[in-house]
Design a protein around this motif. Structure first.
Motif, short mmCIF file in Angstrom:
data_model
loop_
_atom_site.label_atom_id
_atom_site.label_comp_id
_atom_site.label_asym_id
_atom_site.label_seq_id
_atom_site.Cartn_x
_atom_site.Cartn_y
_atom_site.Cartn_z
N TRP A 15 0.84 -1.19 0.00
CA TRP A 15 0.00 0.00 0.00
C TRP A 15 0.87 1.24 0.00
CZ3 TRP A 15 -5.35 0.18 0.08
CH2 TRP A 15 -6.02 -1.04 0.31
N ILE A 16 0.41 2.30 -0.68
CA ILE A 16 0.98 3.64 -0.52
C ILE A 16 -0.19 4.53 -0.12
CG2 ILE A 16 2.12 5.58 -1.64
CD1 ILE A 16 3.27 3.59 -3.70
N PHE A 17 0.01 5.31 0.94
CA PHE A 17 -1.07 6.15 1.45
C PHE A 17 -0.74 7.63 1.31
CE2 PHE A 17 -1.42 2.20 3.94
CZ PHE A 17 -2.73 1.89 3.68
N PRO A 34 3.44 7.31 3.64
CA PRO A 34 4.15 6.06 3.95
C PRO A 34 3.69 4.91 3.05
CG PRO A 34 2.33 6.29 5.44
CD PRO A 34 2.25 7.46 4.50
N SER A 35 4.43 3.82 3.12
CA SER A 35 4.07 2.62 2.38
C SER A 35 4.28 1.41 3.29
CB SER A 35 4.98 2.51 1.15
OG SER A 35 4.72 1.34 0.44
N PHE A 36 3.32 0.48 3.23
CA PHE A 36 3.40 -0.75 4.04
C PHE A 36 3.00 -1.93 3.17
CE2 PHE A 36 2.04 2.68 6.97
CZ PHE A 36 3.16 2.73 7.79
N ILE A 91 8.22 7.74 8.76
CA ILE A 91 8.01 6.60 7.86
C ILE A 91 7.47 7.17 6.55
CG2 ILE A 91 6.78 4.43 7.50
CD1 ILE A 91 8.66 4.25 9.84
N LEU A 92 8.36 7.38 5.59
CA LEU A 92 7.97 7.93 4.30
C LEU A 92 8.46 6.98 3.22
CD1 LEU A 92 8.90 11.71 4.62
CD2 LEU A 92 6.60 10.73 4.54
N LEU A 93 7.61 6.74 2.23
CA LEU A 93 8.07 5.92 1.11
C LEU A 93 9.21 6.62 0.38
CD1 LEU A 93 7.86 3.64 -0.98
CD2 LEU A 93 6.14 5.01 -2.16
N ALA A 94 9.00 7.87 0.00
CA ALA A 94 9.97 8.58 -0.85
C ALA A 94 10.33 9.91 -0.20
CB ALA A 94 9.39 8.79 -2.25
N PRO A 95 11.25 9.87 0.77
CA PRO A 95 11.62 11.11 1.47
C PRO A 95 12.21 12.13 0.50
CG PRO A 95 12.58 9.17 2.55
CD PRO A 95 12.01 8.71 1.25
N ARG A 102 9.25 -2.71 4.96
CA ARG A 102 8.33 -1.91 4.15
C ARG A 102 9.05 -1.56 2.87
NH1 ARG A 102 9.79 3.60 4.86
NH2 ARG A 102 11.42 3.81 6.43
N PRO A 103 8.31 -1.16 1.83
CA PRO A 103 8.98 -0.80 0.58
C PRO A 103 9.76 0.51 0.73
CG PRO A 103 6.65 -1.28 0.24
CD PRO A 103 6.85 -1.15 1.71
N PHE A 104 10.81 0.67 -0.06
CA PHE A 104 11.60 1.90 -0.10
C PHE A 104 11.36 2.59 -1.43
CE2 PHE A 104 15.06 -0.30 2.59
CZ PHE A 104 14.43 0.06 3.76
#
Ligand SMILES: *[C@@H]1O[C@H](CO)[C@@H](O)[C@H](O)[C@H]1NC(C)=O
Ligand SMILES: *[C@@H]1O[C@H](CO)[C@@H](O)[C@H](O)[C@H]1NC(C)=O
Ligand SMILES: *[C@@H]1O[C@H](CO)[C@@H](O)[C@H](O)[C@H]1NC(C)=O
Ligand SMILES: *[C@@H]1O[C@H](CO)[C@@H](O)[C@H](O)[C@H]1NC(C)=O
Ligand SMILES: *[C@@H]1O[C@H](CO)[C@@H](O)[C@H](O)[C@H]1NC(C)=O
Ligand SMILES: *[C@@H]1O[C@H](CO)[C@@H](O)[C@H](O)[C@H]1NC(C)=O
Ligand SMILES: *[C@@H]1O[C@H](CO)[C@@H](O)[C@H](O)[C@H]1NC(C)=O
Length: 434
Positions: free
Chosen positions: A147-149, A166-168, A189-193, A254-256
């Motif tokens: 998931w990406i929120f 974030p992404s989980f 917790i960020l997918l793409a900082p 979690r995904p990066f």
């Protein structure tokens, strides 16, 4: 299905050049015989192909000894793609069950007979009972769903922190369960900082706002995604900063999403791909909504997907124009095929997601009207002309997205679609018997 031959001709003349001229030696395969060339990576005699773009299964074989794969040169792959548009009902030799999508007015009268919508429940966190979220999409890398929120915070306060992107991981046998590993505080917790060179937020807008779309897989386990950065205050309001690209991969918990560098376009540019992106027919297709007046599509060959200069955008006059337009120019002069030419204008407010439906053998673009309905449009190509809207359900919600990873057997005869409201994301099940 109202599809004039004019559109097909236009589509093939528009499509032909980039593929055949730039990659004369590139071979295409159609392993699942659905008439859509699979995306394949070639390493000498070893070929890895992503099957039907929405079943997310990579298959690897030896090209010279393979009996299963139909090898077609790139130039004919293009005509296969466009002729699929003209002959879709007879083009498929796949093993999936198929159905015929009625026209949009018949669709409404077949609610409860040829198609059914039902509620499934609300998604939930594996670690925090009161977790709230919006704009939830799912993507798949290496057959692992995640998931990406948009914003994520507890319904009951800030005791579990706040994240703006974030992404989980998902849970394969429970579409509603978001696997947060051991994470209970979502701050940081960020997918793409942001990249170090991005302009740092300043008062009176001291926070980052990070709008993300979904991720499209470009090679096994590696995906591309876009992020649109703003500066914001606590109301979520603030100036646009621009567009970034990230490379998504599967981290341990979690995904990066690792940014490829600084922002690739400034605050006035089209926010490329923030509505949704898709790997299809050898391209990454990237969609941006015009907030109630249409949708803009851009694309780059998959092998060039991380190069922003490789993207071209479809203008209303039918030409693909290289380079990111400004959002203002794009709103006036760009759009899907058929828009501005008496065709259906696809309306989206914010998010959406597109897939190739193995059941209808068409692309289905799911989205919503702001706050009031879940719907989809359908097309033989990723860029239109689209038919619809096909209304599914009247709901108070936004961030309408489809989650094909959980379709039983990958057939898309059943699809799960979600819509959110008030930091709750509701899941619906859509069954077809057309
Ligand atoms: C993909 O993942 C699903 C769920 O974990 C599993 O059932 C399926 O067998 C996997 N497919 C492949 C090709 O690994
Ligand atoms: C969540 O984590 C952040 C970063 O470690 C920390 O600053 C913050 O205090 C934590 N929030 C809560 C409510 O514990
Ligand atoms: C969470 O799990 C990861 C690995 O799964 C581990 O590295 C990390 O230390 C754990 N964190 C906590 C707070 O337990
Ligand atoms: C955020 O900025 C907007 C636009 O300047 C302003 O209208 C709003 O009051 C601000 N919100 C807060 C909490 O400061
Ligand atoms: C990618 O991002 C993750 C999480 O932010 C980080 O741990 C990792 O070092 C990054 N990888 C690279 C190659 O920058
Ligand atoms: C089509 O429209 C685009 C965008 O406005 C423009 O750049 C291009 O020159 C036009 N092409 C033709 C052939 O009119
Ligand atoms: C279809 O029927 C269901 C009830 O079964 C209803 O909830 C839904 O709103 C209907 N959709 C449309 C577009 O009429």
């Amino acid at each position: 299905m109202r599809l004039s031959s004019l559109f097909i001709l236009l589509a093939s003349s528009v499509l032909a050049s980039p593929f055949s001229h730039k990659h004369p030696a590139h071979k295409r395969y159609d392993n699942d015989h659905n008439g859509i060339p699979d995306w394949c990576l070639t390493n000498g005699d070893i070929v890895s192909c992503l099957l039907s773009e929405s079943s997310y299964v990579w298959t690897t074989f030896t090209a010279s000894t393979s009996a299963q794969a139909i090898s077609i040169p790139a130039s004919t792959a293009v005509s296969v793609t466009t002729s699929a548009a003209a002959t879709s009902s007879s083009a498929s030799a796949s093993s999936y069950p198929t159905g015929t999508l009625p026209d949009a007015s018949t669709w409404n009268s077949e609610n409860g007979t040829k198609w059914h919508v039902s509620t499934v429940g609300s998604i939930y966190s594996s670690t925090v009972p009161s977790m709230g979220w919006d704009n939830g999409r799912t993507s798949v890398l290496g057959n692992k769903s995640f998931w990406i929120f948009g914003d994520v915070l507890s319904h009951t306060g800030l005791q579990n922190g706040l994240s703006t992107g974030p992404s989980f991981y998902g849970t394969p046998d429970d579409i509603l369960r978001v696997d947060m590993g051991n994470i209970t505080n979502v701050t940081d917790i960020l997918l793409a900082p942001p990249a170090p060179s991005d302009p740092v937020p300043e008062e009176p807008f001291p926070f980052w706002g990070l709008s993300t779309g979904n991720v499209a897989e470009v090679s096994p386990g590696i995906g591309i995604g876009f992020v649109w950065e703003i500066w914001r205050n606590t109301s979520g309001v603030g100036p646009d900063r621009g567009l970034g690209i990230y490379r998504a991969s599967l981290g341990p918990d979690r995904p990066f999403g690792n940014r490829t560098g600084g922002l690739v376009a400034g605050p006035d540019a089209l926010p490329v791909g923030i509505m949704t992106i898709m790997n299809a027919e050898g391209y990454i297709y990237a969609y941006t909504d015009k907030v109630g007046s249409g949708i803009i599509v851009g694309r780059a060959l998959v092998e060039n997907a991380f190069e922003i200069d490789a993207y071209e955008f479809l203008a209303l006059n039918g030409s693909w124009v290289q380079g990111i337009p400004s959002y203002a120019d794009a709103k006036l002069n760009y759009g899907l095929l058929g828009e501005g030419d008496g065709g259906v204008v696809t309306i989206s407010y914010g998010q959406g997601s597109i897939l190739w439906s193995n059941y209808f053998e068409q692309y289905m673009l799911f989205t919503g009207s702001w706050g009031s309905s879940m719907l989809f449009y359908a097309s033989q190509t990723p860029y239109g002309p689209f038919e619809g809207p096909y209304y599914i359900e009247t709901v108070l919600g936004y961030g309408v997205n489809v989650h094909p990873f959980w379709s039983p057997d990958g057939s898309h005869k059943t699809l799960y679609v979600s819509s959110g409201w008030d930091n709750v994301i509701h899941m619906y099940k859509l069954d077809f018997d057309c």
